[in-house]
Design an enzyme around this catalytic site. Structure first.
Site, PDB file in Angstrom:
ATOM      1  N   ASP A  26       1.179  -1.325  -0.272  1.00 21.93           N
ATOM      2  CA  ASP A  26      -0.038   0.330  -0.003  1.00 21.93           C
ATOM      3  C   ASP A  26       0.429   1.123   0.274  1.00 21.93           C
ATOM      4  O   ASP A  26       0.244   2.186   0.927  1.00 21.93           O
ATOM      5  CB  ASP A  26      -1.375  -0.033   0.860  1.00 21.93           C
ATOM      6  CG  ASP A  26      -1.848  -1.295   1.186  1.00 21.93           C
ATOM      7  OD1 ASP A  26      -1.991  -1.725   0.054  1.00 21.93           O
ATOM      8  OD2 ASP A  26      -2.660  -1.221   2.053  1.00 21.93           O
ATOM      9  N   LYS A 131      -7.032  -4.972  -2.604  1.00 24.00           N
ATOM     10  CA  LYS A 131      -7.605  -5.790  -2.011  1.00 24.00           C
ATOM     11  C   LYS A 131      -8.571  -5.120  -1.263  1.00 24.00           C
ATOM     12  O   LYS A 131      -7.915  -3.633  -1.145  1.00 24.00           O
ATOM     13  CB  LYS A 131      -6.566  -5.733  -0.768  1.00 24.00           C
ATOM     14  CG  LYS A 131      -5.845  -5.133  -0.313  1.00 24.00           C
ATOM     15  CD  LYS A 131      -4.539  -5.457  -0.073  1.00 24.00           C
ATOM     16  CE  LYS A 131      -3.691  -4.116   1.484  1.00 24.00           C
ATOM     17  NZ  LYS A 131      -4.575  -3.238   2.533  1.00 24.00           N
ATOM     18  N   THR A 160       1.232   0.698   6.650  1.00 21.60           N
ATOM     19  CA  THR A 160       0.933   1.348   7.932  1.00 21.60           C
ATOM     20  C   THR A 160       1.560   0.116   8.608  1.00 21.60           C
ATOM     21  O   THR A 160       1.052  -1.329   8.461  1.00 21.60           O
ATOM     22  CB  THR A 160       0.349   2.217   8.364  1.00 21.60           C
ATOM     23  OG1 THR A 160      -0.457   1.662   8.793  1.00 21.60           O
ATOM     24  CG2 THR A 160       0.264   3.793   7.726  1.00 21.60           C
ATOM     25  N   CYS A 164      -1.719  -2.578   7.859  1.00 25.43           N
ATOM     26  CA  CYS A 164      -1.998  -3.502   6.467  1.00 25.43           C
ATOM     27  C   CYS A 164      -0.772  -4.065   6.292  1.00 25.43           C
ATOM     28  O   CYS A 164      -0.896  -5.661   6.439  1.00 25.43           O
ATOM     29  CB  CYS A 164      -2.003  -1.946   5.335  1.00 25.43           C
ATOM     30  SG  CYS A 164      -4.034  -1.822   5.397  1.00 25.43           S
TER      31      CYS A 164
HETATM   32  N1  TIU Z   1      -2.431   0.685   3.834  1.00 25.51           N
HETATM   33  C1  TIU Z   1      -2.986   0.769   5.158  1.00 25.51           C
HETATM   34  O1  TIU Z   1      -2.220   0.423   6.064  1.00 25.51           O
HETATM   35  N2  TIU Z   1      -4.244   1.507   5.671  1.00 25.51           N
HETATM   36  C2  TIU Z   1      -5.134   2.065   6.406  1.00 25.51           C
HETATM   37  O2  TIU Z   1      -5.518   2.940   6.718  1.00 25.51           O
HETATM   38  N3  TIU Z   1      -3.721   1.661   8.190  1.00 25.51           N
HETATM   39  C3  TIU Z   1      -4.002   3.055   7.364  1.00 25.51           C
HETATM   40  O3  TIU Z   1      -2.811   3.606   9.151  1.00 25.51           O
HETATM   41  N4  TIU Z   1      -5.509   4.080   8.888  1.00 25.51           N
END
Ligand code: TIU
Length: 224
Positions: A26, A131, A160, A164
């Protein structure tokens, strides 16, 4: 390709590089740039930028070593039929998933914000997994793609750390993959969560996996 030993915690890990993949979670404009989903949730998105350069180096080393490199993106269909109301409702209407922002509709596939940041653009033959959830295995064909290629070890980078990245590591660990979180190639809006999330991976003898630095990972996987 052959074997490599990755310096890691809680212990060094010997891996067969032909059965090892890098997954970059991500690294999207929606999380790293102003005006996207991360900012809509009230976060300082600049905190994630520290992961970009380590990710770039690990991706380059993986490409040089001919490892499989995969990328993921969190996001939803334009009609949002795959977005659970419980996820969408958790923000003010003008900042919700699907609302229009400066990078297009927030967390919607095909919009600018959904793209991977240009610094880490996937190369043509690298799979990109879209996803709908936090974990990269949930409602995707990632597991089939890994099993069909004989992958058993996963190097995990991205954002993060506690959301994720952690969810994906937990999903992968339960499916029998060895996960190595690349510490400085991950980042969080909450530095304390980043640290404790990595501590949780490697505690109890590596209850979810291993943690390594990007330099040690690059040294192990790049051809000598
Ligand atoms: N990719 C990911 O971690 N999605 C989130 O929503 N992370 C947050 O820390 N909000």
């Amino acid at each position: 390709m052959g074997e490599a030993v990755i310096k890691a915690e809680p212990s060094a890990l010997r891996v067969d590089l032909a059965r090892t993949a890098l997954i970059v979670i991500d690294m999207q404009r929606d999380f790293l740039e102003p005006g996207g989903f991360g900012a809509a949730l009230g976060n300082d998105v600049s905190l994630l930028r520290s992961a970009i350069e380590p990710c770039r180096r690990v991706i380059a080393a993986a490409r040089a070593g001919k490892l499989l490199v995969l990328h993921t993106r969190e996001g939803h269909r334009p009609d949002m039929s795959d977005a659970p109301p419980a996820k969408v409702e958790r923000a003010e209407p003008q900042l919700r998933i699907g609302a229009r922002g400066p990078m297009g509709r927030i967390l919607i596939r095909g919009e600018q914000g959904h793209d991977i940041i240009p610094e880490l653009a996937p190369s043509g033959d690298e799979p990109v997994i879209d996803k709908p959830g936090k974990g990269a295995f949930y409602q995707t064909d990632l597991e089939a793609m890994l099993r069909n290629r004989g992958i058993v070890n996963l190097l995990v980078c991205g954002v993060t750390t506690e959301v994720c990245v952690h969810t994906t590591i937990r999903e992968a660990n339960d499916r029998g993959f060895r996960c190595i979180a690349v510490a400085d190639a991950c980042a969080s809006y909450f530095p304390a969560f980043h640290k404790v999330a990595l501590d949780m991976v490697k505690a109890q003898g590596g209850i979810f996996g291993w943690v390594a630095g990007s330099e040690d990972v690059c040294a192990a996987i790049a051809p000598s």
